[in-house]
Motif scaffolding. Structure first.
Motif, mmCIF file in Angstrom:
data_model
loop_
_atom_site.group_PDB
_atom_site.id
_atom_site.type_symbol
_atom_site.label_atom_id
_atom_site.label_comp_id
_atom_site.label_asym_id
_atom_site.label_seq_id
_atom_site.Cartn_x
_atom_site.Cartn_y
_atom_site.Cartn_z
ATOM 1 N N LEU A 1 50.142 76.543 84.340
ATOM 2 C CA LEU A 1 49.734 75.411 83.521
ATOM 3 C C LEU A 1 50.049 74.066 84.148
ATOM 4 O O LEU A 1 49.674 73.025 83.607
ATOM 5 C CB LEU A 1 50.359 75.517 82.135
ATOM 6 C CG LEU A 1 49.924 76.737 81.325
ATOM 7 C CD1 LEU A 1 50.566 76.717 79.948
ATOM 8 C CD2 LEU A 1 48.419 76.836 81.221
ATOM 9 N N LEU A 2 50.728 74.059 85.281
ATOM 10 C CA LEU A 2 50.959 72.806 86.003
ATOM 11 C C LEU A 2 49.847 72.522 87.009
ATOM 12 O O LEU A 2 49.829 71.468 87.643
ATOM 13 C CB LEU A 2 52.317 72.824 86.715
ATOM 14 C CG LEU A 2 53.519 72.749 85.786
ATOM 15 C CD1 LEU A 2 54.821 72.877 86.575
ATOM 16 C CD2 LEU A 2 53.509 71.444 85.000
ATOM 17 N N ARG B 1 55.331 70.360 81.522
ATOM 18 C CA ARG B 1 54.922 71.695 81.104
ATOM 19 C C ARG B 1 53.440 71.947 81.355
ATOM 20 O O ARG B 1 52.992 73.083 81.312
ATOM 21 C CB ARG B 1 55.242 71.877 79.630
ATOM 22 C CG ARG B 1 56.748 71.811 79.380
ATOM 23 C CD ARG B 1 57.099 71.855 77.938
ATOM 24 N NE ARG B 1 56.649 73.094 77.340
ATOM 25 C CZ ARG B 1 56.558 73.304 76.044
ATOM 26 N NH1 ARG B 1 56.886 72.352 75.201
ATOM 27 N NH2 ARG B 1 56.142 74.449 75.577
ATOM 28 N N TYR B 2 52.678 70.855 81.562
ATOM 29 C CA TYR B 2 51.238 70.998 81.695
ATOM 30 C C TYR B 2 50.681 69.876 82.559
ATOM 31 O O TYR B 2 51.099 68.726 82.443
ATOM 32 C CB TYR B 2 50.585 70.942 80.311
ATOM 33 C CG TYR B 2 49.081 70.817 80.344
ATOM 34 C CD1 TYR B 2 48.295 71.953 80.483
ATOM 35 C CD2 TYR B 2 48.473 69.583 80.274
ATOM 36 C CE1 TYR B 2 46.915 71.846 80.533
ATOM 37 C CE2 TYR B 2 47.102 69.468 80.326
ATOM 38 C CZ TYR B 2 46.329 70.605 80.455
ATOM 39 O OH TYR B 2 44.970 70.484 80.516
ATOM 40 N N PHE C 1 46.447 73.529 86.067
ATOM 41 C CA PHE C 1 45.357 74.074 85.255
ATOM 42 C C PHE C 1 44.022 73.608 85.814
ATOM 43 O O PHE C 1 43.821 72.421 86.078
ATOM 44 C CB PHE C 1 45.510 73.613 83.810
ATOM 45 C CG PHE C 1 44.614 74.322 82.854
ATOM 46 C CD1 PHE C 1 45.057 75.451 82.204
ATOM 47 C CD2 PHE C 1 43.341 73.864 82.604
ATOM 48 C CE1 PHE C 1 44.236 76.123 81.307
ATOM 49 C CE2 PHE C 1 42.504 74.518 81.711
ATOM 50 C CZ PHE C 1 42.959 75.649 81.069
ATOM 51 N N ARG D 1 46.690 69.145 84.890
ATOM 52 C CA ARG D 1 45.431 69.768 85.274
ATOM 53 C C ARG D 1 44.947 69.206 86.600
ATOM 54 O O ARG D 1 45.306 68.118 86.992
ATOM 55 C CB ARG D 1 44.353 69.577 84.218
ATOM 56 C CG ARG D 1 43.865 68.161 84.105
ATOM 57 C CD ARG D 1 42.494 68.112 83.440
ATOM 58 N NE ARG D 1 42.146 66.760 83.098
ATOM 59 C CZ ARG D 1 41.644 65.874 83.954
ATOM 60 N NH1 ARG D 1 41.442 66.211 85.212
ATOM 61 N NH2 ARG D 1 41.357 64.649 83.565
#
Length: 80
Positions: A29-30, A12-13, A32, A15
């Protein structure tokens, strides 16, 4: 290709390490993009800009780095 793999495995995330020098909310958000690295020469300038701003929308000050770098670079006081 990396984003496809992350989505396939339900991340989900994530950076990047690209400094964007921005406080804007981000949609992807993948991938960021942080504001800056903790050793960036503009760190304190950006902090001052954020503190003095009068935002009308969500702002994020994302400082990235690794804790071992504080020891290596002797920057614990700077971050405090």
């Amino acid at each position: 290709a990396v984003l496809e793999i992350l989505r396939k495995h339900h991340f989900r995330y994530a950076r990047t390490t690209r400094n964007n020098y921005s406080f804007d909310e981000q949609k992807e958000l993948l991938a960021f993009e942080p504001t800056c690295h903790h050793n960036d020469q503009r760190l304190m300038e950006l902090a001052q800009i954020l503190v003095e701003s009068k935002p009308t929308r969500l702002q994020i000050f994302y400082i990235w780095g690794h804790s071992y770098e504080f020891d290596v670079d002797n920057t614990w006081k700077k971050m405090e």
